[in-house]
Scaffold this motif. Structure first.
Motif, PDB file in Angstrom:
ATOM      1  N   SER A 146     -38.608 -40.513 -12.658  1.00 47.12           N
ATOM      2  CA  SER A 146     -39.845 -41.292 -12.572  1.00 47.12           C
ATOM      3  C   SER A 146     -40.749 -40.976 -13.752  1.00 47.12           C
ATOM      4  N   ARG A 147     -41.521 -42.005 -14.137  1.00 45.47           N
ATOM      5  CA  ARG A 147     -42.518 -41.819 -15.194  1.00 45.47           C
ATOM      6  C   ARG A 147     -43.872 -42.186 -14.611  1.00 45.47           C
ATOM      7  N   GLY A 148     -44.923 -42.062 -15.375  1.00 39.93           N
ATOM      8  CA  GLY A 148     -46.255 -42.450 -14.889  1.00 39.93           C
ATOM      9  C   GLY A 148     -46.718 -41.544 -13.766  1.00 39.93           C
ATOM     10  N   GLU A 332     -33.755 -54.223  -8.465  1.00 41.61           N
ATOM     11  CA  GLU A 332     -35.118 -54.547  -8.913  1.00 41.61           C
ATOM     12  C   GLU A 332     -35.145 -54.780 -10.426  1.00 41.61           C
ATOM     13  N   GLY A 333     -36.292 -55.308 -10.867  1.00 41.85           N
ATOM     14  CA  GLY A 333     -36.483 -55.596 -12.280  1.00 41.85           C
ATOM     15  C   GLY A 333     -36.331 -54.373 -13.179  1.00 41.85           C
ATOM     16  N   ILE A 334     -36.687 -53.198 -12.644  1.00 41.21           N
ATOM     17  CA  ILE A 334     -36.652 -51.998 -13.487  1.00 41.21           C
ATOM     18  C   ILE A 334     -35.197 -51.654 -13.869  1.00 41.21           C
ATOM     19  N   ILE A 410     -56.636 -47.912 -22.442  1.00 39.09           N
ATOM     20  CA  ILE A 410     -56.942 -47.612 -21.029  1.00 39.09           C
ATOM     21  C   ILE A 410     -56.712 -46.123 -20.751  1.00 39.09           C
ATOM     22  N   LYS A 411     -55.627 -45.596 -21.323  1.00 42.55           N
ATOM     23  CA  LYS A 411     -55.355 -44.163 -21.135  1.00 42.55           C
ATOM     24  C   LYS A 411     -56.491 -43.321 -21.717  1.00 42.55           C
ATOM     25  N   LYS A 412     -57.033 -43.794 -22.830  1.00 43.11           N
ATOM     26  CA  LYS A 412     -58.146 -43.042 -23.457  1.00 43.11           C
ATOM     27  C   LYS A 412     -59.357 -42.990 -22.534  1.00 43.11           C
ATOM     28  N   GLN A 413     -59.482 -43.985 -21.658  1.00 43.77           N
ATOM     29  CA  GLN A 413     -60.593 -43.960 -20.682  1.00 43.77           C
ATOM     30  C   GLN A 413     -60.271 -43.015 -19.527  1.00 43.77           C
ATOM     31  N   LYS A 414     -59.090 -42.409 -19.594  1.00 46.91           N
ATOM     32  CA  LYS A 414     -58.568 -41.522 -18.540  1.00 46.91           C
ATOM     33  C   LYS A 414     -58.312 -42.286 -17.234  1.00 46.91           C
ATOM     34  N   MET A 415     -57.954 -43.542 -17.415  1.00 50.24           N
ATOM     35  CA  MET A 415     -57.641 -44.378 -16.255  1.00 50.24           C
ATOM     36  C   MET A 415     -56.155 -44.712 -16.261  1.00 50.24           C
ATOM     37  N   PRO A 417     -53.317 -47.116 -16.517  1.00 48.88           N
ATOM     38  CA  PRO A 417     -53.214 -48.498 -17.010  1.00 48.88           C
ATOM     39  C   PRO A 417     -52.814 -49.485 -15.917  1.00 48.88           C
ATOM     40  N   ASP A 418     -51.899 -49.065 -15.059  1.00 47.08           N
ATOM     41  CA  ASP A 418     -51.455 -50.003 -14.026  1.00 47.08           C
ATOM     42  C   ASP A 418     -52.603 -50.353 -13.084  1.00 47.08           C
ATOM     43  N   ALA A 419     -53.359 -49.323 -12.665  1.00 44.08           N
ATOM     44  CA  ALA A 419     -54.479 -49.574 -11.756  1.00 44.08           C
ATOM     45  C   ALA A 419     -55.510 -50.473 -12.441  1.00 44.08           C
ATOM     46  N   SER A 442     -45.428 -54.632  -6.426  1.00 50.49           N
ATOM     47  CA  SER A 442     -44.234 -53.859  -6.065  1.00 50.49           C
ATOM     48  C   SER A 442     -44.369 -52.410  -6.520  1.00 50.49           C
ATOM     49  N   ALA A 443     -44.049 -51.531  -5.578  1.00 50.72           N
ATOM     50  CA  ALA A 443     -44.081 -50.089  -5.846  1.00 50.72           C
ATOM     51  C   ALA A 443     -42.689 -49.550  -5.598  1.00 50.72           C
ATOM     52  N   SER A 444     -42.144 -48.923  -6.603  1.00 53.41           N
ATOM     53  CA  SER A 444     -40.781 -48.424  -6.464  1.00 53.41           C
ATOM     54  C   SER A 444     -40.727 -47.246  -5.489  1.00 53.41           C
ATOM     55  N   ARG A 452     -35.859 -48.971  -2.309  1.00 55.77           N
ATOM     56  CA  ARG A 452     -36.094 -50.182  -3.115  1.00 55.77           C
ATOM     57  C   ARG A 452     -37.575 -50.256  -3.479  1.00 55.77           C
ATOM     58  N   VAL A 453     -38.367 -51.058  -2.756  1.00 54.59           N
ATOM     59  CA  VAL A 453     -39.808 -51.104  -3.057  1.00 54.59           C
ATOM     60  C   VAL A 453     -40.626 -51.185  -1.779  1.00 54.59           C
ATOM     61  N   ASP A 454     -41.880 -50.821  -1.892  1.00 51.99           N
ATOM     62  CA  ASP A 454     -42.875 -51.145  -0.864  1.00 51.99           C
ATOM     63  C   ASP A 454     -44.005 -51.849  -1.589  1.00 51.99           C
ATOM     64  N   ALA A 500     -47.880 -45.518  -1.773  1.00 45.77           N
ATOM     65  CA  ALA A 500     -46.709 -46.409  -1.678  1.00 45.77           C
ATOM     66  C   ALA A 500     -45.467 -45.762  -2.286  1.00 45.77           C
ATOM     67  N   ILE A 501     -45.610 -45.144  -3.457  1.00 44.30           N
ATOM     68  CA  ILE A 501     -44.398 -44.607  -4.105  1.00 44.30           C
ATOM     69  C   ILE A 501     -43.892 -43.338  -3.424  1.00 44.30           C
ATOM     70  N   THR A 502     -44.733 -42.747  -2.572  1.00 45.38           N
ATOM     71  CA  THR A 502     -44.254 -41.575  -1.820  1.00 45.38           C
ATOM     72  C   THR A 502     -43.849 -41.966  -0.392  1.00 45.38           C
TER      73      THR A 502
HETATM   74  N1  COA Z   1     -55.361 -41.009 -17.699  1.00 43.46           N
HETATM   75  C1  COA Z   1     -54.531 -41.126 -18.765  1.00 43.46           C
HETATM   76  N2  COA Z   1     -53.269 -41.603 -18.677  1.00 43.46           N
HETATM   77  C2  COA Z   1     -52.834 -41.992 -17.459  1.00 43.46           C
HETATM   78  C3  COA Z   1     -53.645 -41.908 -16.316  1.00 43.46           C
HETATM   79  C4  COA Z   1     -54.972 -41.384 -16.468  1.00 43.46           C
HETATM   80  N3  COA Z   1     -55.798 -41.265 -15.449  1.00 43.46           N
HETATM   81  N4  COA Z   1     -52.944 -42.354 -15.272  1.00 43.46           N
HETATM   82  C5  COA Z   1     -51.724 -42.706 -15.730  1.00 43.46           C
HETATM   83  N5  COA Z   1     -51.656 -42.492 -17.057  1.00 43.46           N
HETATM   84  C6  COA Z   1     -50.507 -42.693 -17.958  1.00 43.46           C
HETATM   85  C7  COA Z   1     -49.209 -42.206 -17.338  1.00 43.46           C
HETATM   86  O1  COA Z   1     -49.026 -40.848 -17.591  1.00 43.46           O
HETATM   87  C8  COA Z   1     -48.199 -43.081 -18.011  1.00 43.46           C
HETATM   88  O2  COA Z   1     -47.971 -42.585 -19.305  1.00 43.46           O
HETATM   89  P1  COA Z   1     -46.650 -42.996 -20.176  1.00 43.46           P
HETATM   90  O3  COA Z   1     -46.880 -44.399 -20.654  1.00 43.46           O
HETATM   91  O4  COA Z   1     -46.677 -42.016 -21.271  1.00 43.46           O
HETATM   92  O5  COA Z   1     -45.493 -42.876 -19.255  1.00 43.46           O
HETATM   93  C9  COA Z   1     -48.918 -44.407 -18.160  1.00 43.46           C
HETATM   94  O6  COA Z   1     -50.310 -44.090 -18.125  1.00 43.46           O
HETATM   95  C10 COA Z   1     -48.589 -45.384 -17.082  1.00 43.46           C
HETATM   96  O7  COA Z   1     -49.006 -44.912 -15.820  1.00 43.46           O
HETATM   97  P2  COA Z   1     -49.652 -45.895 -14.750  1.00 43.46           P
HETATM   98  O8  COA Z   1     -50.308 -47.015 -15.439  1.00 43.46           O
HETATM   99  O9  COA Z   1     -50.496 -45.111 -13.804  1.00 43.46           O
HETATM  100  O10 COA Z   1     -48.467 -46.558 -14.020  1.00 43.46           O
HETATM  101  P3  COA Z   1     -47.050 -46.053 -13.569  1.00 43.46           P
HETATM  102  O11 COA Z   1     -46.180 -45.984 -14.757  1.00 43.46           O
HETATM  103  O12 COA Z   1     -47.166 -44.875 -12.710  1.00 43.46           O
HETATM  104  O13 COA Z   1     -46.607 -47.310 -12.719  1.00 43.46           O
HETATM  105  C11 COA Z   1     -46.155 -48.522 -10.737  1.00 43.46           C
HETATM  106  C12 COA Z   1     -47.150 -47.622 -11.459  1.00 43.46           C
HETATM  107  C13 COA Z   1     -46.671 -48.863  -9.372  1.00 43.46           C
HETATM  108  C14 COA Z   1     -45.993 -49.814 -11.535  1.00 43.46           C
HETATM  109  C15 COA Z   1     -44.790 -47.768 -10.674  1.00 43.46           C
HETATM  110  O14 COA Z   1     -44.923 -46.613  -9.896  1.00 43.46           O
HETATM  111  C16 COA Z   1     -43.716 -48.575 -10.039  1.00 43.46           C
HETATM  112  O15 COA Z   1     -43.511 -48.535  -8.845  1.00 43.46           O
HETATM  113  N6  COA Z   1     -42.970 -49.331 -10.859  1.00 43.46           N
HETATM  114  C17 COA Z   1     -41.907 -50.170 -10.377  1.00 43.46           C
HETATM  115  C18 COA Z   1     -42.402 -51.560 -10.209  1.00 43.46           C
HETATM  116  C19 COA Z   1     -41.249 -52.461  -9.919  1.00 43.46           C
HETATM  117  O16 COA Z   1     -40.408 -52.183  -9.105  1.00 43.46           O
HETATM  118  N7  COA Z   1     -41.202 -53.574 -10.651  1.00 43.46           N
HETATM  119  C20 COA Z   1     -40.123 -54.488 -10.576  1.00 43.46           C
HETATM  120  C21 COA Z   1     -40.111 -55.262  -9.334  1.00 43.46           C
HETATM  121  S1  COA Z   1     -38.811 -56.412  -9.374  1.00 43.46           S
END
Ligand code: COA
Length: 640
Positions: A146-148, A332-334, A410-415, A417-419, A442-444, A452-454, A500-502
């Motif tokens: 897993s990443r992110g 899934e798409g991933i 977005i990362k620079k804002q410490k947020m 990106p997905d959220a 979708s959450a893996s 699969r996903v929730d 969701a992912i847990t």
């Molecule tokens: N400050 C700085 N960086 C942050 C951060 C924060 N507060 N929160 C997260 N980041 C970074 C992460 O470390 C990650 O870095 P990387 O690009 O170096 O890997 C990046 O931002 C992305 O993280 P985030 O945006 O939080 O999303 P995620 O990668 O955890 O993804 C989901 C979230 C829900 C999309 C993912 O868990 C998932 O389930 N993906 C599958 C979706 C799927 O199944 N799609 C296909 C359906 S067919």
């Protein structure tokens, strides 16, 4: 009991033990459900739903009984939700596969000099597929991690083993996902579609596997054969674009004839379909390429040059429009991204071997699949063509590259990106419609065995407060109040993601409780017939992050007639959105949505920039779910 995820050949790869998908606590799910819908329905309706939910969850009540049954099921099965989810998400669905269900991956536009060039590309692609399949068959794919959020845990690899050996067979009420044994000798062929004709390419001839130049020479012969109008067969691929019940009924008619039966059997066992498309005549841009992948442009263009039931279907257009369109139920798409990125890298990194290898043998002429038709079948074909055409006319698609900034800002804002992107989608929807609606992200759950996903329900109360601050209350609120609300929205979204992912998402759990009530022949509990539950499962906004590391993008259609499909691909310096909706709905417009999204993303950036001057931006996450997730993983033998 945890399950050993994979047992690779000795000394080859490590194996990992993955936990089972957990059954969340009943009270937690019911509380989260009420929180997720309170702000989306009228107060009176909410009060009604609340009392139904409370009754369901009371001690000794229906909820506890069903929860107990689910817990039993989770002990006795590898994955308690898998079959419920597969049926509900895919196999029970009756809508046509193109647009409504099958996602597409659009490859970079190719510049073919001539027709031969496109065939060389197809031959090279097929060679790549065979290489990749070798990795699958020998279980040599490295385990994904897993990443992110909660990065570093091993992920279930099972979906990879369903890429090429599956087929979605239409059924009158429910489809079946047919799974062939991996590496089965029955599966030593691919199907090539050209001018709506289907050809069989045997990959093993006289016990030797075809080399790339053999594949090319077979493709060339097929193209010649397809041009022969006298032998041309009716466009039976169209039938697979129809509603699932209609296609199942038609298939029942077809199989009465042995010629049709044999042709169907060959297609249903193939590894993949490769569609050699004529130029569509459309101007080639991101949106038109995405449309051609999703529905082929209807029967007048490439819509019949497809077999939509087959999970892996590659498209190679003479005009450089290339990609895959996939039947979604096995993966899934991933996983699709991982496979197609391998192929793209294979195509660019390993030069074509055409001209250097010798032919394996005298190749037999390719076989064209034959169809027996009758006036009745002709009528069915016409009806399928018309229904596909309606879908084609109805799809409103816009692929948009937002170039002002990307995920690094977005990362620079410490947020997260997905959220952040999810909040921006809510803002766009609110701008267009003045309300929020039930949203699917979708959450893996591949951290779990056969996961699969929730769903992450992104229309949170915190996000509603934020989008109101940016629209209705724009002038009356200070920037510091707006940024506070943005943080609240981001934190709520991040926490929902972690839940969701847990395995603590609510959608799979509610589905499981509903389905197990039917298994034990209970009358459907009121919580599931309640209008709030029904409406909360109508995902007007259906979203998914599908990130890529090579230049390509994913897209799919809306899941309800008045909804949007929104697939996004966050890159370092830009964000790519594929937005779909239906022209038939007066409530939606992909272009209007994109415009609102653009504006909102710029406003959010400006807000962050302003706030950087006066607000401490250290995220104040309330990791309410962290403890749950950590306890789930505590026994894992994985390295972080
Ligand atoms: N400050 C700085 N960086 C942050 C951060 C924060 N507060 N929160 C997260 N980041 C970074 C992460 O470390 C990650 O870095 P990387 O690009 O170096 O890997 C990046 O931002 C992305 O993280 P985030 O945006 O939080 O999303 P995620 O990668 O955890 O993804 C989901 C979230 C829900 C999309 C993912 O868990 C998932 O389930 N993906 C599958 C979706 C799927 O199944 N799609 C296909 C359906 S067919």
């Amino acid at each position: 009991m945890p399950i050993v995820e994979r047992e690779p050949p000795k000394g080859r790869r490590e194996s990992y033990v993955l936990p089972k998908v957990p059954v969340p606590p009943l009270k937690q799910t019911l509380d989260m459900y009420l929180t997720s819908i309170k702000h989306l329905v009228k107060e009176e309706q909410y009060q009604k739903t609340k009392s139904i939910v409370e009754k369901f969850g009371e001690p000794g009540g229906t909820g506890e009984l069903l929860q107990e049954k689910l817990l039993e099921k989770s002990i006795n099965t590898h994955n308690w939700v898998y079959d419920y989810w597969l049926d509900d998400m895919y196999l029970n669905q009756r809508l046509a596969l193109p647009v409504n269900s099958n996602p597409a991956m659009v490859f970079p536009k190719q510049d073919f000099r001539d027709h031969k060039d496109s065939l060389k590309f197809a031959a090279h692609l097929i060679t790549g597929v065979l290489e990749y399949k070798k990795h699958i068959d020998t279980r040599a794919l490295p385990v994904d991690f897993s990443r992110g959020q909660l990065a570093g845990t091993p992920l279930c690899m099972k979906q990879y083993y369903r890429l090429f050996n599956t087929y979605r067979l239409p059924g009158l009420k429910r489809d079946t996902l047919v799974i062939h044994e991996t590496g089965s000798t029955e599966q030593e062929h691919i199907i090539v579609a050209c001018k709506n004709q289907f050809f069989v390419m045997d990959l093993v001839v006289k016990e030797k596997t075809l080399k790339e130049m053999d594949i090319l020479s077979q493709l060339e012969k097929m193209v010649k054969m397809a041009e022969n109008t006298e032998e041309r067969q009716p466009p039976f691929g169209l039938l697979t674009s129809d509603g699932r019940t209609e296609w199942a009924q038609t298939r029942d008619v077809l199989i009465k004839d042995s010629v049709n039966r044999e042709s169907l059997a060959v297609i249903e066992k193939c590894l993949c379909v490769v569609c050699l498309d004529d130029p569509s005549g459309m101007e080639v841009g991101d949106t038109s390429r995405a449309l051609l992948m999703l529905h082929g442009g209807g029967h007048e263009k490439m819509g019949a040059n497809r077999w939509y039931d087959k999970p892996m279907q590659f498209v190679v257009g003479e005009d450089g429009v290339c990609g895959t369109v996939c039947e979604h139920s096995p993966f899934e798409g991933i996983v699709l991204v991982a496979c197609t990125e391998y192929l793209m890298k294979f195509m660019t990194g390993s030069p074509s071997k055409i001209g250097r290898a010798t032919s394996v043998s005298e190749l037999p002429a390719p076989r064209r699949l034959l169809w027996k038709t009758t006036p009745h079948i002709q009528g069915l074909l016409k009806a399928s063509a018309e229904r596909l055409q309606r879908l084609v006319r109805d799809l409103d698609m816009d692929v948009h590259k937002f170039e002002v900034y990307g995920k690094e800002f977005i990362k620079k804002q410490k947020m997260s990106p997905d959220a952040y992107i999810q909040v921006s989608l809510q803002l766009a929807f609110y701008r267009c419609n003045g309300r929020l609606v039930s949203t699917y992200e979708s959450a893996s759950i591949r951290r779990f065995h056969e996961g699969r996903v929730d769903n992450i329900r992104s229309a949170t109360p915190e996000t509603l407060a934020f989008v109101k601050a940016m629209t209705d209350e724009k002038t009356s609120l200070s920037d510091s109040e707006k940024i506070k609300r943005l943080w609240d929205a981001i934190n709520a979204q991040t926490n929902s993601t972690i839940a969701a992912i847990t395995g603590m998402g609510i959608d799979n759990h509610l589905l499981g409780l509903r389905e197990i009530s039917q298994e034990i022949h209970m009358e459907m509990p009121e919580i599931f017939t309640d209008e709030t539950y029904v409406a909360s499962n109508q995902f007007i906004l259906s979203t998914s992050q599908v990130p890529t590391t090579v230049e390509m993008f994913c897209c799919y259609g809306p899941v309800v007639p008045n909804g949007y499909g929104c697939c996004y691909n966050p890159q370092a310096d830009h964000l790519l959105f594929s937005v779909t909706s239906f022209h038939g709905s007066t409530e939606t417009s992909s272009a209007v949505f994109i415009k609102a999204l653009d504006e909102g993303l710029v406003e959010m950036r400006d807000l962050c920039k302003t706030s950087n001057n006066f607000v401490e931006t250290t995220p104040k996450y309330i990791y309410i779910y962290r403890n749950i997730s950590l306890s789930i993983y505590s026994h894992l033998p994985c390295k972080h």
